[in-house]
Motif scaffolding. Sequence first.
Motif, PDB file in Angstrom:
ATOM      1  N   SER A  25       0.805  -1.221   0.000  1.00  0.00           N
ATOM      2  CA  SER A  25       0.000   0.000   0.000  1.00  0.00           C
ATOM      3  C   SER A  25       0.843   1.278   0.000  1.00  0.00           C
ATOM      4  CB  SER A  25      -0.939   0.010   1.209  1.00  0.00           C
ATOM      5  OG  SER A  25      -0.204  -0.017   2.407  1.00  0.00           O
ATOM      6  N   VAL A  46      -8.105   9.715   4.591  1.00  0.00           N
ATOM      7  CA  VAL A  46      -8.852   8.980   3.563  1.00  0.00           C
ATOM      8  C   VAL A  46      -7.905   8.395   2.516  1.00  0.00           C
ATOM      9  CG1 VAL A  46     -10.556   9.219   1.701  1.00  0.00           C
ATOM     10  CG2 VAL A  46     -10.963  10.295   3.915  1.00  0.00           C
ATOM     11  N   ASP A  47      -6.882   9.135   2.124  1.00  0.00           N
ATOM     12  CA  ASP A  47      -5.925   8.664   1.131  1.00  0.00           C
ATOM     13  C   ASP A  47      -5.246   7.370   1.591  1.00  0.00           C
ATOM     14  OD1 ASP A  47      -4.346   9.034  -1.354  1.00  0.00           O
ATOM     15  OD2 ASP A  47      -2.682   9.334   0.062  1.00  0.00           O
ATOM     16  N   GLU A  50      -7.717   4.482   1.304  1.00  0.00           N
ATOM     17  CA  GLU A  50      -7.867   4.110  -0.104  1.00  0.00           C
ATOM     18  C   GLU A  50      -6.684   3.280  -0.590  1.00  0.00           C
ATOM     19  OE1 GLU A  50      -8.565   7.768  -2.235  1.00  0.00           O
ATOM     20  OE2 GLU A  50     -10.660   7.828  -1.618  1.00  0.00           O
ATOM     21  N   LYS A  51      -5.478   3.630  -0.147  1.00  0.00           N
ATOM     22  CA  LYS A  51      -4.288   2.872  -0.537  1.00  0.00           C
ATOM     23  C   LYS A  51      -4.367   1.442  -0.025  1.00  0.00           C
ATOM     24  CE  LYS A  51      -1.081   6.715  -0.974  1.00  0.00           C
ATOM     25  NZ  LYS A  51       0.127   7.359  -0.436  1.00  0.00           N
ATOM     26  N   MET A  53      -7.148  -0.239   0.809  1.00  0.00           N
ATOM     27  CA  MET A  53      -8.236  -0.921   0.108  1.00  0.00           C
ATOM     28  C   MET A  53      -7.815  -1.316  -1.310  1.00  0.00           C
ATOM     29  SD  MET A  53     -11.485   1.302   1.487  1.00  0.00           S
ATOM     30  CE  MET A  53     -12.711   0.382   0.575  1.00  0.00           C
ATOM     31  N   THR A  54      -7.083  -0.449  -1.989  1.00  0.00           N
ATOM     32  CA  THR A  54      -6.595  -0.746  -3.336  1.00  0.00           C
ATOM     33  C   THR A  54      -5.600  -1.901  -3.306  1.00  0.00           C
ATOM     34  OG1 THR A  54      -6.961   1.526  -4.059  1.00  0.00           O
ATOM     35  CG2 THR A  54      -5.397   0.221  -5.338  1.00  0.00           C
ATOM     36  N   SER A  57      -7.554  -5.148  -2.568  1.00  0.00           N
ATOM     37  CA  SER A  57      -8.325  -5.513  -3.758  1.00  0.00           C
ATOM     38  C   SER A  57      -7.410  -6.020  -4.866  1.00  0.00           C
ATOM     39  CB  SER A  57      -9.122  -4.299  -4.242  1.00  0.00           C
ATOM     40  OG  SER A  57      -9.805  -4.593  -5.430  1.00  0.00           O
TER      41      SER A  57
END
Length: 90
Positions: A25, A46-47, A50-51, A53-54, A57
């Motif tokens: 991440s 939030v960034d 998102e990292k 979660m990306t 995923s």
Amino acid sequence: MITGPQIRAARALLGIDQRELARLSGLSTQTIQRMETCQGSVRVVVDSLEKVMTAISGAGVELIVEGVPSIGTGRGVRLIDRKATDSDEG
């Protein structure tokens, strides 16, 4: 809302440790540790979320968010909302 236990579970499914998730991440291991200690909603920038979660995923695990349908077609798990089921039984 993504929780710390969801992140830990995703790591377990992937068979990776906190250090590896941090690498994937682009975050520090300490950030991953802080995220995973949150029992409720993960409280981070939030960034950073998102990292993570990306990365999860991209490695092949879908994080299922409450109230949002799953986009996958494979098998999965979801925690039962005990408060909702306990009140239904009364």
